[in-house]
Design an enzyme around this catalytic site. Structure first.
Site, PDB file in Angstrom:
ATOM      1  N   THR A 152       0.813  -1.213   0.000  1.00  0.00           N
ATOM      2  CA  THR A 152       0.000   0.000   0.000  1.00  0.00           C
ATOM      3  C   THR A 152       0.849   1.267   0.000  1.00  0.00           C
ATOM      4  OG1 THR A 152      -0.183  -0.154   2.411  1.00  0.00           O
ATOM      5  CG2 THR A 152      -1.982  -1.089   1.119  1.00  0.00           C
ATOM      6  N   CYS A 153       2.123   1.133   0.390  1.00  0.00           N
ATOM      7  CA  CYS A 153       3.020   2.291   0.339  1.00  0.00           C
ATOM      8  C   CYS A 153       3.128   2.825  -1.087  1.00  0.00           C
ATOM      9  CB  CYS A 153       4.422   1.922   0.823  1.00  0.00           C
ATOM     10  SG  CYS A 153       4.489   1.081   2.406  1.00  0.00           S
ATOM     11  N   PHE A 154       3.148   1.892  -2.039  1.00  0.00           N
ATOM     12  CA  PHE A 154       3.390   2.266  -3.433  1.00  0.00           C
ATOM     13  C   PHE A 154       2.230   1.906  -4.346  1.00  0.00           C
ATOM     14  CE2 PHE A 154       7.474   1.170  -1.399  1.00  0.00           C
ATOM     15  CZ  PHE A 154       8.063   2.432  -1.413  1.00  0.00           C
TER      16      PHE A 154
END
Length: 352
Positions: free
Chosen positions: A319-321
């Site tokens: 979910t960071c990227f």
């Protein structure tokens, strides 16, 4: 724990990067390095709790739109009340600052107050967004052609907060001032002001003070109420698969015409609106599309190839990227089943 930790942050820290570490039920730190994705997940989960009407800080209209709970001062002591609303405002401000969309849908009048320059001329019309029945009754009073004094109204309102009726004077000695033809417009204005402003000013004031620690009201003033809701929560329309496909990137060996990608988009088209939202939340930590469409999603939605020799592995996400790590499943049916299992599991970051 999250409320306690985030409340300790100094005002200047709110514009810095905050790092989240999750502890599971066994007291162990869950896998996952927070490059932004864990914080997105954290702030969405925390927002869901804080803005849940059952928590007591917010109430909902008949349309399930949120505004500060008029009964909150009876539920919390003054210092706790102040701290909780300031925290809720800080939470929203941090989400806006980080371009993280949250789920809460706010009442129109509350959004109109949010930018700090409310036009009180709109009080009567805005009352309809809080209580349509009360608005209807006041409009009847406004157009009443009979003898106003026969209605027996005075400059008071009856407030039934927490089920306890109490009479509130709208002006000094209001219980002894009869509403008549010459003062009825002032009465109507004061009733609207009481319900939209006076009984909520402590709660809303604390909330806005927390919000303005990171987001200037001058910036918020650039948006009208419906636009501000889109900025907060993203687009309310169903996820557009064609828009999503046009703005998706591929990595690890996948290309748009790959057989696995053709299967993926067919699966997504077969999903219900709720399942599409669950998939988007699984990958980006938010179930709504960006306000400007997927072209505005940063980092862009990405599907990364994961080679596998069998169909045992589940899809995972970063979910960071905004990356979906999708194995090369043997069939479209297997891909659909695995995607649904992953997005419905609501497991921790040890899922993969």
């Amino acid at each position: 724990d999250g409320i306690t930790a985030m409340s300790k942050a100094k005002c200047r820290d709110l514009k810095d990067r905050l790092v989240v570490r999750y502890i599971n039920d066994f007291g162990e730190e869950e896998m996952g390095i927070d490059s932004g994705g864990l914080f997105k997940d954290f702030i969405n989960e925390l927002g869901a709790r804080v803005f849940d009407p059952s928590y007591g800080l917010f109430s909902s209209t008949s349309m399930n739109l949120l505004y500060p709970n008029p009964a909150a001062p009876s539920l919390y002591d003054p210092k706790e009340l102040e701290d909780l609303y300031i925290f809720a405002g800080r939470l929203l401000g941090k989400a806006l600052f980080e371009n993280i969309t949250l789920q809460p849908q706010f009442a129109h009048f509350f959004l109109a107050f949010m930018h700090g320059n409310y036009n009180f001329i709109n009080l009567i019309d805005d009352l309809a967004t809080l209580d349509a029945e009360l608005y209807k009754n006041l409009m009847f009073l406004k157009n009443y052609e009979g003898d106003m004094e026969d209605l027996g109204l005075t400059f008071t309102v009856s407030d039934a907060t927490l089920g306890k009726n109490s009479s509130i004077d709208l002006v000094a000695n209001g219980s002894n001032i009869t509403v008549n033809a010459s003062n009825r417009f002032r009465y109507i204005q004061l009733v609207a002001k009481y319900y939209l402003h006076d009984r909520l000013k402590v709660q809303a004031g604390c909330f806005f003070s927390g919000l303005y620690e990171t987001i200037s009201p001058t910036i918020l003033h650039m948006f009208c109420a419906p636009e501000l809701q889109i900025v907060i929560s993203g687009s309310q329309v169903e996820i557009n698969v064609d828009d999503m496909r046009s703005n998706t990137r591929y990595a690890g060996g996948y290309v748009s015409f790959d057989v696995h990608m053709r299967r993926f988009w067919s699966v997504l088209e077969s999903f219900s609106a709720e399942e599409r939202a669950q998939l988007l939340r699984f990958v980006t930590a938010c179930e709504r599309a960006p306000s400007l469409g997927f072209v505005g999603l940063y980092p862009p939605f990405t599907i990364q190839r994961v080679d596998c020799s069998d169909d045992s592995r589940l899809p995972t996400a970063s979910t960071c990227f905004n990356i979906l790590k999708l194995p090369t499943y043997s069939s479209q049916k297997v891909m659909k089943d695995k995607l649904l299992l992953a997005i419905r599991s609501k497991a921790g970051f040890d899922l993969s």
